[in-house]
Design a protein around this motif. Structure first.
Motif, mmCIF file in Angstrom:
data_model
loop_
_atom_site.group_PDB
_atom_site.id
_atom_site.type_symbol
_atom_site.label_atom_id
_atom_site.label_comp_id
_atom_site.label_asym_id
_atom_site.label_seq_id
_atom_site.Cartn_x
_atom_site.Cartn_y
_atom_site.Cartn_z
ATOM 1 N N TYR A 77 0.884 -1.174 0.000
ATOM 2 C CA TYR A 77 0.000 0.000 0.000
ATOM 3 C C TYR A 77 0.914 1.215 0.000
ATOM 4 O O TYR A 77 1.620 1.466 0.981
ATOM 5 N N VAL A 78 0.933 1.938 -1.109
ATOM 6 C CA VAL A 78 1.795 3.116 -1.267
ATOM 7 C C VAL A 78 0.905 4.342 -1.413
ATOM 8 O O VAL A 78 -0.021 4.347 -2.225
ATOM 9 N N TYR A 79 1.162 5.360 -0.618
ATOM 10 C CA TYR A 79 0.357 6.578 -0.719
ATOM 11 C C TYR A 79 1.265 7.806 -0.627
ATOM 12 O O TYR A 79 2.404 7.722 -0.155
ATOM 13 N N ARG A 80 0.753 8.932 -1.098
ATOM 14 C CA ARG A 80 1.509 10.175 -1.044
ATOM 15 C C ARG A 80 1.191 10.902 0.258
ATOM 16 O O ARG A 80 0.028 11.025 0.641
ATOM 17 N N SER A 81 2.244 11.353 0.919
ATOM 18 C CA SER A 81 2.104 12.007 2.211
ATOM 19 C C SER A 81 2.499 13.472 2.098
ATOM 20 O O SER A 81 3.535 13.792 1.511
ATOM 21 N N TYR A 82 1.718 14.341 2.636
ATOM 22 C CA TYR A 82 1.973 15.780 2.612
ATOM 23 C C TYR A 82 2.205 16.296 1.198
ATOM 24 O O TYR A 82 2.885 17.296 1.018
#
Length: 191
Positions: A77-82
């Motif tokens: 699970y890869v997501y973009r942070s900030y």
DNA sequence: GGACCGATTCGCT
DNA sequence: GCGAATCGGTCCT
């Protein structure tokens, strides 16, 4: 530090973790070897996020962004942070995942240094995704020994435990884990 | 359509 | 220690 031969084969990872919850998997992953397209190292810091956990992205149910967190175990699970960084998780079971927060790099160092420059390589969730060249297109990919691989250590490792970093809800849950004695943690654990 | 807010990092004070 | 960078999701109006 353990050598590669002492770890379980990366091809067995997805069967070995079957049925585990995120809190158990977060501990089992300490000391594991993570590899991504030829770069990687030993996992020394993780955090668990569960279904009932108000700090978890899965808490409000599936969305396009967090869809892979509801998918099968052993996938990324890869997501973009900030808006800037990517964070890499291992799905434990549906709606539960483990955030990888720090590694001790042990292979592919030249490529990691090319991407990180003269700075610390893997001592934080955003730093390690940049060092390893994790891409948003890796979201949902399996840790099956192809582009992504994880080899578990042969036995449990000595653990540090403490509250998770950077969250505003459920701050009391002690679901951050570290490898005792490791240098390169993203932050110290409270004594 | 708009405001607010992060599972962060970096550079400056 | 503090603020900027940067953007998709979520929750309003």
């Amino acid at each position: 530090m353990r050598d590669a031969a002492s770890h379980h084969p990366a091809s067995n990872f997805m069967q070995l973790i079957a049925g585990q919850g995120a809190v158990d998997l977060a501990q089992a992953l300490i000391g594991a070897r993570l590899s991504l397209r030829g770069c990687g190292g030993i996992i020394i810091e993780t955090e668990a996020y569960t279904a009932e956990d108000p700090a978890s992205h899965s808490h409000r149910g599936p969305t396009p962004r967090n869809a892979s967190m509801f998918g099968p175990a052993g996938h990324a699970y890869v997501y973009r942070s900030y808006g800037i960084h990517l964070c890499l998780n291992v799905v434990a079971r549906p709606a539960e995942a483990v955030l990888i927060r720090a590694l001790t790099p042990d292979h592919g160092l030249d490529a990691m240094q090319d991407r990180r420059g003269d700075r610390s390589l893997c001592d934080g969730p955003g730093r390690l995704t940049q060092a390893l060249d994790v891409r948003i297109t890796d979201d949902g990919a399996p840790f099956d020994g192809g582009d992504l691989a994880i080899a578990l250590p042969p036995q449990p490792q000595p653990l540090l435990q403490g509250p998770r970093i950077g969250i505003s809800r459920a701050q009391d849950l002690p679901w951050r884990f570290g490898l005792a004695g490791a240098s390169g943690l993203s932050r110290r654990f409270p004594s």
